[in-house]
Every structure is written in C-alpha cells, then in structure tokens.
Enzyme design. Structure first.
Site, PDB file in Angstrom:
ATOM      1  CG  ASP A 208     -32.982 -15.977   5.759  1.00  0.00           C
ATOM      2  OD1 ASP A 208     -32.647 -15.706   6.929  1.00  0.00           O
ATOM      3  OD2 ASP A 208     -33.132 -15.114   4.879  1.00  0.00           O
TER       4      ASP A 208
ATOM      5  CB  ALA B 239     -20.233 -43.061   7.376  1.00  0.00           C
TER       6      ALA B 239
ATOM      7  CG  HIS C  84     -34.967 -44.000  10.338  1.00  0.00           C
ATOM      8  ND1 HIS C  84     -34.507 -45.280  10.488  1.00  0.00           N
ATOM      9  CD2 HIS C  84     -33.884 -43.182  10.485  1.00  0.00           C
ATOM     10  CE1 HIS C  84     -33.196 -45.252  10.719  1.00  0.00           C
ATOM     11  NE2 HIS C  84     -32.799 -43.992  10.728  1.00  0.00           N
TER      12      HIS C  84
ATOM     13  CE  LYS D 215     -33.323 -44.330   6.666  1.00  0.00           C
ATOM     14  NZ  LYS D 215     -32.426 -43.429   5.914  1.00  0.00           N
TER      15      LYS D 215
ATOM     16  CB  THR E  84     -27.764 -46.947  10.772  1.00  0.00           C
ATOM     17  OG1 THR E  84     -27.373 -45.630  10.385  1.00  0.00           O
ATOM     18  CG2 THR E  84     -27.134 -47.275  12.121  1.00  0.00           C
TER      19      THR E  84
END
Length: 268
Positions: free
Chosen positions: A46, A121, A154, A158, A165
């Site tokens: 949900d 990563a 972004h 954030k 990255t």
C-alpha cells in the site's frame, strides 16, 4: 530470492518495494523502518502504491534473517553501521545505495566484505555506469586542452552535495588523470578569484523541485566543448538496478564488490 528492504518508507524504499513486488524472480520478505516510525504496521505494498502485499512495515530489530537472502539499504549514513553489523552477524548479502558516506564508513563496508558479499554504488543505473567509462576516455584524450566541470541536479529534498554520482564521476576522471580529487576538486565559486587552473575539477550543485537526477561532465576546450550527460526520469531505474544486483550478489562469495564487477559479469 527473498529480499528485505531497509527504509521501506523512504522515496527509494517505496520504489524498491514496487520493483520487488513486480519481479517474478523476487519475493518481498521484509520491509523495515526505524523504531517509533509512524509507518509501523502499514502494508508495504500500500505504501508503494502497489496494493496490499501482506508484508507490513516493522522496526528493523524484528528482522528475521532466516527469511532473507539479501538486504537493500538506501537509507541514511548514520544507520549504515547498524545495518552492516546485522548483515555480517546473520550472513546476509547487502546492497548499499546510501550516499554521503565518510572514508571510515567506506572502510566499514570493506571490512564487512571479509564476511559477506556486499556492494556499494553511488548509482545503480546501467546508463550512469556506461557514462563513467565514457568520461574516463574523454579525460584521457582531452587532458591537456580541456577544463573539466561536473554539474549535477537533484530534487529539493536531497541532503548530500555534491551527489554520490557526481563524486563517482569526479573520481573516475581524477583516477584516469592520476590526480588526487581531494586536492584538485573545487566545490563552488564566489567573489573574485585567481584564474582557473587546468588541473582542477569543478563541481556545481543544483537542488530544486522534483528532479530525479541529472549529471553532466563538461570538457571545455578553446573553440569547442564536449558534454556527457545522463538524465534519470524515474527512481524505478535505480530501484530495478539495485534489485538485479541483489539477485546477483547473493550468489557471490564474501567480498566488497562494485558495479563494475556486476556489469562485467553480465557481459560474460
């Protein structure tokens, strides 16, 4: 393949739940949130907008290792140590997408890799990992003639800047050029400064709206410039990548892995 998710209530956590529920090779075996969270007891399906799935959000302390092959963690840096310790203690593979980590936290990940398969990563998009190869090639060819800048954007929520990255792109370029990023990076400019030095790598950060993630490596030469850009339009890209990595990682021996290892294995 039984997958558990740390931070199932977060932006990425919800997308991870959605991907797992729609992946015929995976089963959602745990959706965990912090103690005292208002999301405790809510059906994870949900929460993800996928409809009830029968797995309710629980405090992390109730995680049952016997039901889990791999955990995925896209939470906050301050929770990493606890999550690593639990996975090591219970011999559960761990996929980490949390950014903004310190050197000590990366060391903790390496130490965990002595006991379990673990992969961190900055970005689980295949496109971004292709981009890392491209920027290395461009840096090698244009080293003596280009000023190098990295621009990232972004959403307004954030917290870390530059993004993980963006830092990975910077590390890829610096590594290719035998530069130390901690010494050559410039994080923003203001006022009257000395002329730009060729060996520096600049970073510019944008935060606003609902931008999922955009990264550009700019190689500015006299008379021309090369821009290598990746734009993500949905978090499902990163969630799908992380789930695919989890399915691969659970079959690996203990070790600290990278997306390069994963991509190389896919190429045979």
């Amino acid at each position: 393949m039984n997958i558990g998710i740390f931070g199932a209530n977060g932006r990425m956590g919800r997308r991870l739940v959605e991907v797992v529920l729609n992946d015929h090779e995976s089963k959602l075996s745990g959706a965990y949130v912090r103690i005292g969270s208002s999301f405790i007891g809510i059906d994870a399906g949900d929460l993800a907008g996928s409809g009830q799935c029968g797995v309710r959000c629980e405090p992390f302390e109730k995680a049952q290792a016997s039901n889990i092959d791999a955990m995925i963690d896209f939470t906050l840096p301050e929770t990493l140590s606890t999550h690593l310790s639990w996975c090591v203690e219970n011999k559960v593979a761990l996929v980490i997408g949390t950014t903004g980590l310190t050197a000590e936290q990366h060391h903790q990940i390496s130490e965990a890799g002595k006991s379990i398969p673990v992969l961190w990563a900055a970005n689980f998009s295949i496109g971004v990992n292709v981009m890392l190869s491209l920027v290395r090639q461009a840096a090698r060819v244009l080293e003596s003639v280009a000023d190098i800048e990295i621009i990232e954007a972004h959403h307004r929520h954030k917290l870390d800047a530059p993004s993980g990255t963006a830092m990975a792109i910077g590390e890829a370029i610096a590594g290719e050029l035998n530069r130390d990023l901690t010494k050559c990076a410039i994080y923003g400019r203001e006022g009257i400064e000395d002329p730009r030095q060729r060996e520096t790598i600049g970073f510019s950060t944008i935060r606003g709206g609902d931008i999922v993630g955009e990264h550009t490596a700019l190689f500015a030469c006299e008379g021309e410039r090369l821009e290598i850009t990746h734009k993500a339009s949905t978090r499902l890209t990163f969630a799908s990548g992380a789930v695919n990595v989890a399915k691969w990682l659970k079959n690996q021996r203990a070790g600290s892995y990278t997306m390069h290892d994963y991509v190389k294995s896919r190429l045979g």
